[in-house]
Scaffold this motif. Sequence first.
Motif, PDB file in Angstrom:
ATOM      1  N   TYR A  99      -2.629   3.568   2.972  1.00 36.02           N
ATOM      2  CA  TYR A  99      -1.625   3.982   1.904  1.00 36.02           C
ATOM      3  C   TYR A  99      -2.093   3.281   0.639  1.00 36.02           C
ATOM      4  O   TYR A  99      -2.356   2.123   0.637  1.00 36.02           O
ATOM      5  N   PRO A 100      -2.019   4.239  -0.592  1.00 35.75           N
ATOM      6  CA  PRO A 100      -2.533   3.667  -1.537  1.00 35.75           C
ATOM      7  C   PRO A 100      -1.577   2.685  -2.482  1.00 35.75           C
ATOM      8  O   PRO A 100      -2.001   2.447  -3.478  1.00 35.75           O
ATOM      9  N   TYR A 101      -0.440   2.484  -2.083  1.00 36.76           N
ATOM     10  CA  TYR A 101       0.566   1.663  -2.923  1.00 36.76           C
ATOM     11  C   TYR A 101       0.830   0.461  -1.896  1.00 36.76           C
ATOM     12  O   TYR A 101       1.046   0.370  -0.735  1.00 36.76           O
ATOM     13  N   GLU A 102       1.131  -0.626  -2.586  1.00 36.37           N
ATOM     14  CA  GLU A 102       1.804  -1.982  -2.129  1.00 36.37           C
ATOM     15  C   GLU A 102       3.206  -1.716  -1.822  1.00 36.37           C
ATOM     16  O   GLU A 102       3.926  -1.732  -3.186  1.00 36.37           O
ATOM     17  N   ASP A 103       3.837  -1.979  -0.848  1.00 34.26           N
ATOM     18  CA  ASP A 103       5.372  -2.229  -0.696  1.00 34.26           C
ATOM     19  C   ASP A 103       5.379  -2.885   0.617  1.00 34.26           C
ATOM     20  O   ASP A 103       4.857  -2.367   1.694  1.00 34.26           O
ATOM     21  N   GLN A 145       0.302   8.935 -17.026  1.00 34.10           N
ATOM     22  CA  GLN A 145      -1.074   8.331 -16.103  1.00 34.10           C
ATOM     23  C   GLN A 145      -1.909   7.279 -17.180  1.00 34.10           C
ATOM     24  O   GLN A 145      -1.895   7.883 -18.190  1.00 34.10           O
ATOM     25  N   SER A 198       2.696   4.663   7.641  1.00 35.17           N
ATOM     26  CA  SER A 198       1.729   5.794   7.346  1.00 35.17           C
ATOM     27  C   SER A 198       0.641   5.505   8.115  1.00 35.17           C
ATOM     28  O   SER A 198      -0.354   4.655   8.581  1.00 35.17           O
ATOM     29  N   SER A 233       0.903   0.400   6.751  1.00 35.00           N
ATOM     30  CA  SER A 233      -0.568   1.411   6.601  1.00 35.00           C
ATOM     31  C   SER A 233      -1.580   1.030   7.731  1.00 35.00           C
ATOM     32  O   SER A 233      -2.108   0.060   7.990  1.00 35.00           O
ATOM     33  N   GLN A 258       6.875   7.491  -1.159  1.00 33.84           N
ATOM     34  CA  GLN A 258       7.345   7.011  -2.409  1.00 33.84           C
ATOM     35  C   GLN A 258       8.899   7.550  -2.596  1.00 33.84           C
ATOM     36  O   GLN A 258       9.787   6.750  -3.009  1.00 33.84           O
ATOM     37  N   SER A 270       1.747  10.441   0.658  1.00 36.54           N
ATOM     38  CA  SER A 270       1.946   9.303  -0.340  1.00 36.54           C
ATOM     39  C   SER A 270       3.212   9.660  -1.394  1.00 36.54           C
ATOM     40  O   SER A 270       3.999   8.640  -1.477  1.00 36.54           O
ATOM     41  N   ARG A 271       3.385  10.640  -1.674  1.00 38.70           N
ATOM     42  CA  ARG A 271       4.474  11.095  -2.509  1.00 38.70           C
ATOM     43  C   ARG A 271       5.852  11.272  -1.955  1.00 38.70           C
ATOM     44  O   ARG A 271       6.711  10.706  -2.301  1.00 38.70           O
TER      45      ARG A 271
END
Length: 319
Positions: free
Chosen positions: A43-47, A319, A37, A52, A18, A14-15
Amino acid sequence: MKILVTGGAGFLGSRLIQALLQPEALDLLPGHGRIVSLDLAPYPYEDPRVESVIGDIADPACLARLVDAETTVVYHLAAVVSGQAEADFDLGMRVNLDATRVLLEACRQRAKAPILVFASSLAVFGGELPDKVPEDLAPLPQSSYGAQKAMAELLVGDYSRKGYVDGRVCRLPTISVRPGKPNAAASSFASGIIREPLAGLPSNCPVPLETRLWLSSPDTVIANLLHAARLDGQALGLRRTLNLPGISVRVGQMLDSLERLAGLEARARVGDEPDPRIERIVCSWPGDFDIRRPLQLGFGVDRDFDAIVAAHQRFMKTQ
């Protein structure tokens, strides 16, 4: 253009995704490009540029669909980690070795060979080791995980020799400090003895304080994975395997850094209960490498472990 990242929902994947979405990576992923992904989790983020796919890395049909004519780069990060691979031999073989062969076969079917960046490990080494591992030392793994990675390395090398992929094998140092929670990796403590005390939580060091570790920060590993895809394959020649740069640090020195940057109270949160299983695996790994070749090829390295701890402290504040 498309980039496939196996293990894209994990910490490293995921990093990496990004980082690939940043303007600085336009050479790898132009504005019209997209990323896929592939993982067992979303995949933990929306783009909108990221698709995903929840699927099985060892499924030939899934990979044949995802590795298509648009695929220019494949990052193969999906793996069963060291402790889990040692405990479940069949699962480790299926994910760490068999799935790599399936992925390589999918790449082989493309008219134009994609760049393939394979995340391997220093766990391929073992036995009697010199103080500083030279570039050409033969692997001698002392764990199932290390053996599976070593076998997969050979596959990537041979598929590259045949022109089926443009492969780059990156033997990653132990990554510290990883955010999040402990995992089943034998090296998980290398983050836990810093991450947990900084968060006010207890932790345990399962190996002797004189144990040497080969470490790299998450940011440096991501930057080096990006650089690996940018390399001219001809510059690598026949030797497609790279020991990525790290720093050699004894566990006691790591705790010294923790104390310098966070105080004696933070260090006191780290216990010292031995774990023979973890010690047997981790102490078979090398603690220092000759990295002249990767540095000449443009890979980066952390300054020291104090800088790594400080970077994690800055991350915690966001965070």
